[in-house]
Structures are given as C-alpha cells and as structure tokens.
Motif scaffolding. Structure first.
Motif, mmCIF file in Angstrom:
data_model
loop_
_atom_site.group_PDB
_atom_site.id
_atom_site.type_symbol
_atom_site.label_atom_id
_atom_site.label_comp_id
_atom_site.label_asym_id
_atom_site.label_seq_id
_atom_site.Cartn_x
_atom_site.Cartn_y
_atom_site.Cartn_z
ATOM 1 N N TYR A 33 0.833 -1.207 0.000
ATOM 2 C CA TYR A 33 0.000 0.000 0.000
ATOM 3 C C TYR A 33 0.868 1.256 0.000
ATOM 4 C CZ TYR A 33 -3.130 -3.787 0.948
ATOM 5 O OH TYR A 33 -3.795 -4.972 0.838
ATOM 6 N N LEU A 89 -2.612 -8.766 3.561
ATOM 7 C CA LEU A 89 -4.034 -8.715 3.861
ATOM 8 C C LEU A 89 -4.419 -10.168 4.124
ATOM 9 C CD1 LEU A 89 -6.695 -6.838 3.632
ATOM 10 C CD2 LEU A 89 -7.012 -8.048 1.489
ATOM 11 N N TRP A 143 -8.639 -2.492 8.214
ATOM 12 C CA TRP A 143 -9.033 -1.411 7.313
ATOM 13 C C TRP A 143 -10.353 -0.858 7.836
ATOM 14 C CZ3 TRP A 143 -6.299 0.443 3.177
ATOM 15 C CH2 TRP A 143 -5.226 -0.323 2.729
ATOM 16 N N GLN A 146 -16.014 -1.624 5.174
ATOM 17 C CA GLN A 146 -16.117 -1.729 3.722
ATOM 18 C C GLN A 146 -17.488 -1.269 3.230
ATOM 19 O OE1 GLN A 146 -13.088 -3.498 2.007
ATOM 20 N NE2 GLN A 146 -12.558 -2.399 3.890
ATOM 21 N N ARG A 166 -14.473 -4.878 -9.184
ATOM 22 C CA ARG A 166 -13.095 -5.106 -8.738
ATOM 23 C C ARG A 166 -13.085 -5.949 -7.456
ATOM 24 N NH1 ARG A 166 -9.942 -2.889 -3.933
ATOM 25 N NH2 ARG A 166 -7.920 -3.814 -4.348
ATOM 26 N N TYR A 168 -10.544 -7.869 -4.478
ATOM 27 C CA TYR A 168 -9.169 -7.871 -3.944
ATOM 28 C C TYR A 168 -8.863 -9.148 -3.177
ATOM 29 C CZ TYR A 168 -11.278 -6.222 0.501
ATOM 30 O OH TYR A 168 -12.042 -6.099 1.645
ATOM 31 N N ALA A 188 -4.654 -3.100 -4.900
ATOM 32 C CA ALA A 188 -4.892 -1.704 -4.503
ATOM 33 C C ALA A 188 -4.024 -0.738 -5.312
ATOM 34 C CB ALA A 188 -4.631 -1.535 -3.014
ATOM 35 N N SER A 205 -14.759 -1.619 -0.743
ATOM 36 C CA SER A 205 -13.500 -1.305 -0.082
ATOM 37 C C SER A 205 -13.773 -0.192 0.923
ATOM 38 C CB SER A 205 -12.441 -0.887 -1.110
ATOM 39 O OG SER A 205 -11.184 -0.742 -0.482
ATOM 40 N N SER A 206 -12.722 0.220 1.620
ATOM 41 C CA SER A 206 -12.866 1.304 2.592
ATOM 42 C C SER A 206 -12.747 2.664 1.917
ATOM 43 C CB SER A 206 -11.757 1.182 3.632
ATOM 44 O OG SER A 206 -10.501 1.258 2.997
ATOM 45 N N THR A 209 -8.906 3.331 0.895
ATOM 46 C CA THR A 209 -8.339 2.940 -0.398
ATOM 47 C C THR A 209 -8.863 3.836 -1.525
ATOM 48 O OG1 THR A 209 -7.766 0.700 0.227
ATOM 49 C CG2 THR A 209 -8.281 1.031 -2.093
ATOM 50 N N PRO A 230 -11.530 -5.942 7.024
ATOM 51 C CA PRO A 230 -10.447 -6.910 6.816
ATOM 52 C C PRO A 230 -9.154 -6.378 7.444
ATOM 53 C CG PRO A 230 -10.796 -5.629 4.824
ATOM 54 C CD PRO A 230 -11.874 -5.203 5.795
#
Ligand code: PCA
Length: 324
Positions: A33, A89, A143, A146, A166, A168, A188, A205-206, A209, A230
């Motif tokens: 990241y 992750l 994270w 989400q 998408r 991950y 990411a 996602s969060s 990101t 996550p």
C-alpha cells in the motif's frame, strides 16, 4: 571449479559470522500500500521505534506500494526469507486456510469492537498456523469498514448485475458471483488505473483505499454498508527474529504491541478523514439503501455458510468463540 571454491569460502564466512555475537541486522519490510496510507505510516513508525529502542542494532527498510513484492507474493517472500518482514491482507490467503479469511466475511464482524473481538479469538490460531510455516505475526490492524463504490447509483444488489466488479480477495470475488457481477481481481496499487479506464465500475473497499486512489476523479458514489473490516497483518520470518539477541527481540515485540494499539486508532481516524476527502473531491457518501443492505446481508449469510463448511470444526469453533 573456481566458482565452487568461491562459494565454499562464502559459506565458511557466513558460518563464522553467524557464530559471532549479534551485532547489527538490516531487514527489508515489504508492503503493498502507498507510503501515505495509514497502515504504512504506522509500519514506518514501528520501524523507527525499533531502530531507536534497539540502539540502531536493527534497521528496517520499509518498501511501500508493492515496490519490492506484489501483494499476493509478500507472504511467500517472507517465508522464504527474501524479505525478513512483510505486510499481508490476511483475507487474501483464505484459499490456503479458511481462518485467514474470517475477517473478510460480510457482516460477521462489522464494527471496530466486533473486529477487535474477532482478532482476539483469531490471533492464537493464526499464530500457530504461521509458526508451522516459519512465520510470526507481530500485529494486525483493520481497514475501515467496507462500503460499495459505484459509478452509477444503486438501490439494491440487482443494480450490480452484469457490471465489472473489482475484487481484492477470494471473498470479494465471491460477492460478485452471488450478485451476478463480473469479478476482476485488481490490487490496490492498480485501483486508480482500473476505474480510470472503466476496466471496473464498482467494488467494495474502505474510504481509505478510495482516497489513496483519488477515486473521486472516476467514481460518483460510495454506500456505507459497514460490511466488514479486513485486517492487514505484519509478518516476520521466524529465523530472522531468532537470529536477533534478546534485547533486540524485546524491542521488536514492544514496538509491535505499540503499533497494534496505534494502528487501530489510526484506522478510525483514517475512516473519517478519507470519507471527508472523497466528499471534498465531489463524491456522494451515502447511507446504504435498505434494499442494498438487506441483499448484502443475504450474500453474507450464504458466504458464512459456505465458509463454515470449508473451514470445518476449526472454523465453527472460531465462530462460536467469537459469538460467545
Ligand atoms: N483496502 C484494501 C483492502 C481493504 C481495503 O479497505 C483494498 O481495497 O485492496
């Protein structure tokens, strides 16, 4: 022939070195990241703390943004000693061992408190599993919750049918299957590009990101489903740790405990700040419509059932301990 003699003398030198007292170590730490992400900032602080507490005996270089290894390669790299430390992750490794993915299941643990509770029961089994693989887990940090990013407005999961999604992790790809979307696994580090080129139109996602990837430039909506949190875990190569002297090992463990506490607090701050950033960039940050939330909960129920079947008694024991 000459080469072989050279190799032998190198081995002899290495052996002589390893029997001498521990003087100084230099470690590489791989992350996937960006340097400015709160996880990376936390890890950099960890490295600085170790440097200080060990009196400069252990120098850790943090390689951010998948510059040393790509996200899916980091675990194996630490296992093989190509990097002494690395951040993964955990949910990315669910197919290897289902317990790694417990915190990637929608609505099992969907708040910071629940997430902390889950980590408490997950940690000892994760530690045991990783030890068998020659690894140690130093700390884990979640994270932020989400939510669903989408280029077009959503009312229910039916609006996700056929869209490019998408993923991950195995779980986020499974969500796509269950809602009839087309999953594409993208790391990411490549999210911004993927949305910019419309390779994908939606993901979960969060805010963190999305803010890292400046998604407000390409995406209009984020729905706050608060589906799961996550966790990233910092792994060490066990042999590298054991090669340190006792005071340096203690310095690492103390800095790790501090990093875990600091990281959870930083995640909460990053949640608020990143959603503010997305809003400032022109995105609509919205509560999840009731139908979308109900649909996603159904997806979560299916996935928990599938997960429990695959995870077996070990998985059931974890869920039971978590719910107790
Ligand atoms: N960001 C990471 C994992 C979960 C999250 O919030 C990502 O989207 O890849």
């Amino acid at each position: 022939m000459k080469r072989r003699v050279f190799q032998l003398s190198l081995t002899a030198a290495a052996m002589a070195f390893s029997t001498s007292a521990f003087a100084q170590a230099k470690w590489d730490l791989a992350t996937a990241y960006p340097a400015t992400n709160f996880h990376t900032v936390n890890i950099s602080q960890f490295a600085a703390d170790v440097d200080k507490a060990s009196g400069g005996k252990l120098k850790i270089t943090v390689h951010a943004n998948a510059s040393l290894f790509k996200a899916p390669e980091i675990k194996r790299a630490v296992q093989g000693g190509q990097a002494q430390a690395g951040e993964i992750l955990m949910a990315n490794f669910q197919n290897e061992w289902q317990i790694f993915g417990a915190d990637g299941l929608p609505f099992l643990a969907d708040s910071y408190d629940e997430s902390a509770k889950l980590w408490k029961v997950q940690r000892p089994v994760v530690e045991k599993k990783l030890a068998e693989q020659g690894l140690m887990v130093l700390f884990a940090v979640p994270w932020p919750p989400q939510g669903v990013y989408s280029k077009k407005p959503l009312n229910s999961a039916a609006d996700l049918k056929g869209i490019k999604w998408r993923a991950y992790s195995p779980a986020t790809a499974r969500i796509a299957d269950l809602v009839g979307a087309q999953p594409v696994t993208i790391q990411a580090a490549e999210v911004s590009q993927a949305f910019a080129t419309s390779m994908v139109e939606s993901m979960m996602s969060s805010g963190s990101t999305g803010a890292d990837a400046k998604l407000y430039e390409h995406v209009k909506y984020w729905y706050d489903t608060q589906a799961w949190l996550p966790k990233n875990a910092l792994l060490l190569n066990k042999k590298a740790f054991e090669a340190l002297d006792k005071p340096t090992q203690d310095a690492v463990l103390k800095a790790a405990a501090d990093a875990e506490t600091r990281g959870w607090a930083a995640s909460k701050v990053a949640n608020t700040e990143s959603l503010d950033k997305l809003k400032a960039g022109g995105m609509q940050i919205l509560p999840a419509p009731a139908a979308l939330k109900t649909d996603m909960k159904k997806v979560g129920d299916t996935m928990l059932k599938e997960w429990t079947e695959k995870a077996g008694p070990e998985g059931q024991a974890l869920v039971d301990a978590f719910k107790r």
